[in-house]
Design a protein around this motif. Structure first.
Motif, PDB file in Angstrom:
ATOM      1  N   ALA A   1       0.830  -1.221   0.000  1.00 46.89           N
ATOM      2  CA  ALA A   1       0.000   0.000   0.000  1.00 46.89           C
ATOM      3  C   ALA A   1       0.857   1.261   0.000  1.00 46.89           C
ATOM      4  O   ALA A   1       0.461   2.289  -0.550  1.00 46.89           O
ATOM      5  CB  ALA A   1      -0.927  -0.006   1.216  1.00 46.89           C
ATOM      6  N   GLU A   2       2.037   1.181   0.614  1.00 48.01           N
ATOM      7  CA  GLU A   2       2.904   2.364   0.744  1.00 48.01           C
ATOM      8  C   GLU A   2       3.741   2.645  -0.500  1.00 48.01           C
ATOM      9  O   GLU A   2       4.383   3.687  -0.596  1.00 48.01           O
ATOM     10  CB  GLU A   2       3.842   2.185   1.956  1.00 48.01           C
ATOM     11  CG  GLU A   2       3.181   2.492   3.280  1.00 48.01           C
ATOM     12  CD  GLU A   2       2.492   3.859   3.282  1.00 48.01           C
ATOM     13  OE1 GLU A   2       3.130   4.854   2.904  1.00 48.01           O
ATOM     14  OE2 GLU A   2       1.290   3.917   3.623  1.00 48.01           O
ATOM     15  N   ARG A   3       3.748   1.736  -1.454  1.00 47.87           N
ATOM     16  CA  ARG A   3       4.585   1.942  -2.653  1.00 47.87           C
ATOM     17  C   ARG A   3       4.034   3.111  -3.475  1.00 47.87           C
ATOM     18  O   ARG A   3       2.805   3.266  -3.622  1.00 47.87           O
ATOM     19  CB  ARG A   3       4.592   0.673  -3.524  1.00 47.87           C
ATOM     20  CG  ARG A   3       5.287  -0.505  -2.881  1.00 47.87           C
ATOM     21  CD  ARG A   3       5.320  -1.673  -3.844  1.00 47.87           C
ATOM     22  NE  ARG A   3       6.256  -1.454  -4.935  1.00 47.87           N
ATOM     23  CZ  ARG A   3       7.538  -1.791  -4.929  1.00 47.87           C
ATOM     24  NH1 ARG A   3       8.051  -2.386  -3.858  1.00 47.87           N
ATOM     25  NH2 ARG A   3       8.313  -1.548  -5.968  1.00 47.87           N
ATOM     26  N   ALA A   4       4.952   3.878  -4.044  1.00 44.18           N
ATOM     27  CA  ALA A   4       4.532   5.036  -4.850  1.00 44.18           C
ATOM     28  C   ALA A   4       3.679   4.577  -6.032  1.00 44.18           C
ATOM     29  O   ALA A   4       2.695   5.238  -6.397  1.00 44.18           O
ATOM     30  CB  ALA A   4       5.765   5.794  -5.332  1.00 44.18           C
ATOM     31  N   GLY A   5       4.029   3.428  -6.633  1.00 48.01           N
ATOM     32  CA  GLY A   5       3.280   2.922  -7.786  1.00 48.01           C
ATOM     33  C   GLY A   5       1.850   2.561  -7.404  1.00 48.01           C
ATOM     34  O   GLY A   5       0.906   2.798  -8.174  1.00 48.01           O
ATOM     35  N   THR A   6       1.683   2.016  -6.218  1.00 47.22           N
ATOM     36  CA  THR A   6       0.339   1.656  -5.752  1.00 47.22           C
ATOM     37  C   THR A   6      -0.488   2.924  -5.540  1.00 47.22           C
ATOM     38  O   THR A   6      -1.644   3.017  -5.974  1.00 47.22           O
ATOM     39  CB  THR A   6       0.420   0.862  -4.431  1.00 47.22           C
ATOM     40  OG1 THR A   6       1.297  -0.256  -4.622  1.00 47.22           O
ATOM     41  CG2 THR A   6      -0.940   0.385  -3.978  1.00 47.22           C
ATOM     42  N   LYS A   7       0.130   3.902  -4.900  1.00 43.02           N
ATOM     43  CA  LYS A   7      -0.607   5.156  -4.627  1.00 43.02           C
ATOM     44  C   LYS A   7      -0.980   5.847  -5.936  1.00 43.02           C
ATOM     45  O   LYS A   7      -2.111   6.335  -6.083  1.00 43.02           O
ATOM     46  CB  LYS A   7       0.242   6.081  -3.758  1.00 43.02           C
ATOM     47  CG  LYS A   7       0.372   5.557  -2.339  1.00 43.02           C
ATOM     48  CD  LYS A   7       1.127   6.531  -1.465  1.00 43.02           C
ATOM     49  CE  LYS A   7       1.136   6.018  -0.028  1.00 43.02           C
ATOM     50  NZ  LYS A   7       2.098   6.675   0.814  1.00 43.02           N
ATOM     51  N   ALA A   8      -0.050   5.863  -6.882  1.00 43.61           N
ATOM     52  CA  ALA A   8      -0.332   6.514  -8.174  1.00 43.61           C
ATOM     53  C   ALA A   8      -1.442   5.772  -8.908  1.00 43.61           C
ATOM     54  O   ALA A   8      -2.324   6.382  -9.529  1.00 43.61           O
ATOM     55  CB  ALA A   8       0.940   6.554  -9.017  1.00 43.61           C
ATOM     56  N   ALA A   9      -1.419   4.430  -8.833  1.00 42.72           N
ATOM     57  CA  ALA A   9      -2.450   3.626  -9.513  1.00 42.72           C
ATOM     58  C   ALA A   9      -3.826   3.926  -8.925  1.00 42.72           C
ATOM     59  O   ALA A   9      -4.794   4.159  -9.658  1.00 42.72           O
ATOM     60  CB  ALA A   9      -2.120   2.140  -9.386  1.00 42.72           C
ATOM     61  N   TYR A  10      -3.919   3.935  -7.613  1.00 43.01           N
ATOM     62  CA  TYR A  10      -5.227   4.153  -6.986  1.00 43.01           C
ATOM     63  C   TYR A  10      -5.696   5.603  -7.147  1.00 43.01           C
ATOM     64  O   TYR A  10      -6.907   5.868  -7.086  1.00 43.01           O
ATOM     65  CB  TYR A  10      -5.212   3.692  -5.517  1.00 43.01           C
ATOM     66  CG  TYR A  10      -5.465   2.203  -5.431  1.00 43.01           C
ATOM     67  CD1 TYR A  10      -4.460   1.290  -5.752  1.00 43.01           C
ATOM     68  CD2 TYR A  10      -6.723   1.698  -5.111  1.00 43.01           C
ATOM     69  CE1 TYR A  10      -4.695  -0.081  -5.734  1.00 43.01           C
ATOM     70  CE2 TYR A  10      -6.969   0.335  -5.088  1.00 43.01           C
ATOM     71  CZ  TYR A  10      -5.964  -0.550  -5.392  1.00 43.01           C
ATOM     72  OH  TYR A  10      -6.218  -1.900  -5.387  1.00 43.01           O
ATOM     73  N   ALA A  11      -4.760   6.518  -7.394  1.00 42.39           N
ATOM     74  CA  ALA A  11      -5.158   7.913  -7.633  1.00 42.39           C
ATOM     75  C   ALA A  11      -5.903   8.047  -8.957  1.00 42.39           C
ATOM     76  O   ALA A  11      -6.668   8.995  -9.149  1.00 42.39           O
ATOM     77  CB  ALA A  11      -3.921   8.818  -7.625  1.00 42.39           C
ATOM     78  N   ARG A  12      -5.697   7.096  -9.866  1.00 42.42           N
ATOM     79  CA  ARG A  12      -6.403   7.159 -11.151  1.00 42.42           C
ATOM     80  C   ARG A  12      -7.891   6.843 -10.994  1.00 42.42           C
ATOM     81  O   ARG A  12      -8.713   7.255 -11.811  1.00 42.42           O
ATOM     82  CB  ARG A  12      -5.807   6.168 -12.179  1.00 42.42           C
ATOM     83  CG  ARG A  12      -4.322   6.258 -12.443  1.00 42.42           C
ATOM     84  CD  ARG A  12      -3.822   7.648 -12.794  1.00 42.42           C
ATOM     85  NE  ARG A  12      -4.476   8.292 -13.912  1.00 42.42           N
ATOM     86  CZ  ARG A  12      -4.039   8.287 -15.173  1.00 42.42           C
ATOM     87  NH1 ARG A  12      -2.929   7.670 -15.468  1.00 42.42           N
ATOM     88  NH2 ARG A  12      -4.696   8.928 -16.124  1.00 42.42           N
ATOM     89  N   ALA A  13      -8.216   6.077  -9.946  1.00 46.09           N
ATOM     90  CA  ALA A  13      -9.586   5.565  -9.796  1.00 46.09           C
ATOM     91  C   ALA A  13     -10.651   6.666  -9.759  1.00 46.09           C
ATOM     92  O   ALA A  13     -11.566   6.668 -10.590  1.00 46.09           O
ATOM     93  CB  ALA A  13      -9.669   4.670  -8.563  1.00 46.09           C
ATOM     94  N   PRO A  14     -10.545   7.643  -8.849  1.00 48.72           N
ATOM     95  CA  PRO A  14     -11.584   8.678  -8.816  1.00 48.72           C
ATOM     96  C   PRO A  14     -11.522   9.634 -10.002  1.00 48.72           C
ATOM     97  O   PRO A  14     -12.522  10.279 -10.326  1.00 48.72           O
ATOM     98  CB  PRO A  14     -11.311   9.425  -7.499  1.00 48.72           C
ATOM     99  CG  PRO A  14      -9.915   9.086  -7.134  1.00 48.72           C
ATOM    100  CD  PRO A  14      -9.582   7.774  -7.745  1.00 48.72           C
TER     101      PRO A  14
END
Ligand code: GSH
Length: 235
Positions: free
Chosen positions: A194-207
């Motif tokens: 969850a803390e990985r930058a790639g994970t955060k960037a991926a989930y930021a695309r959702a909304p």
């Protein structure tokens, strides 16, 4: 450039997780599965199973024109081979990673999907079905917890496509009737990914793609999604 046919769901997040981790340029082509975009003739040419995600790689290795792919596991494997990243290249490491990728595709994803269906969406609560899939989810969480007891990531020491495939399905653990505290190794892995930058960037695309991301599915969307038969793919 890669076109990603996407809607923010667990199988969709797998691919944005890869693309963001790898820093590959991509364009999202939204497939609003609550409105029926998955049945459009142009989409079915790329994704004959009327499910997203799918990709079109306009610059595949070796050329010969655009390459399209559906099935999230096949897409992760393709992207790993294209970039030479997130999949070991040695015989044993690769076999190990693919085994867990296929485990996710054949077990974790489908079983947890049925769990969601019967616990969250089914118009009538069928105790037998809910119990069966909550228990099966719990068993699979236990398998992952044991797997992660003596390694940092699902396939071994390095973060890879087996992790990207599994993580989005653990995100809704509460809705799946699970308690991460019962699975300490899984919980440690989950919080690390969850803390990985790639994970955060991926989930930021959702909304960005679906402003209603995270909200309860509408009754109209349920009508589109549940009750499909072969007629839906005859376009
Ligand atoms: N095995 C497929 C499953 C894909 C899948 O089930 N996608 C769902 C969203 S997570 C979908 O497109 N649903 C549309 C529908 O049910 O009509 C994969 O992993 O790509």
């Amino acid at each position: 450039m890669i076109d990603l046919y996407y809607w923010p769901t667990p199988n969709g997040h797998k691919v944005t997780m890869f693309l963001e981790e790898a820093g590959l340029p991509y364009t999202i082509k939204p497939v609003n599965i609550g409105k029926g975009d998955q049945f459009q003739a142009d989409f079915l040419k790329i994704a004959p199973n009327n499910r997203m995600p799918a990709i079109v790689d306009h610059d595949p290795t070796g050329g010969s024109g655009p390459l399209s792919l559906f099935e999230s596991g096949a897409i992760l494997l393709y992207l790993a081979e294209k970039t030479g990243r997130f999949l070991p290249t040695d015989l044993r490491g690769r076999a190990e990673a693919l085994q867990w990728l296929f485990w996710q595709m054949g077990g974790l994803g489908p079983m947890l999907g049925q769990n969601h269906h019967f616990s969250q969406y089914a118009p009538e609560k069928i105790p037998y079905a809910v119990t069966r899939y909550v228990n099966e989810t719990n068993r699979l969480y236990g398998v992952l917890d044991r797997r992660l007891a003596d390694r940092d990531f699902v396939a071994g020491a390095d973060y890879g496509i087996a992790d990207m495939a599994s993580y989005p399905w653990i995100v809704p653990w509460e809705k799946q009737g699970q308690n991460l505290d019962e699975h300490p190794n899984l919980k440690r892995w989950f919080l690390t990914v969850a803390e990985r930058a790639g994970t955060k960037a991926a989930y930021a695309r959702a909304p960005e793609v679906n402003p209603d991301f995270g909200k309860t599915m509408s009754e109209d969307a349920k009508k589109v999604m549940f009750g499909q038969n072969a007629g839906n793919t005859r376009r």
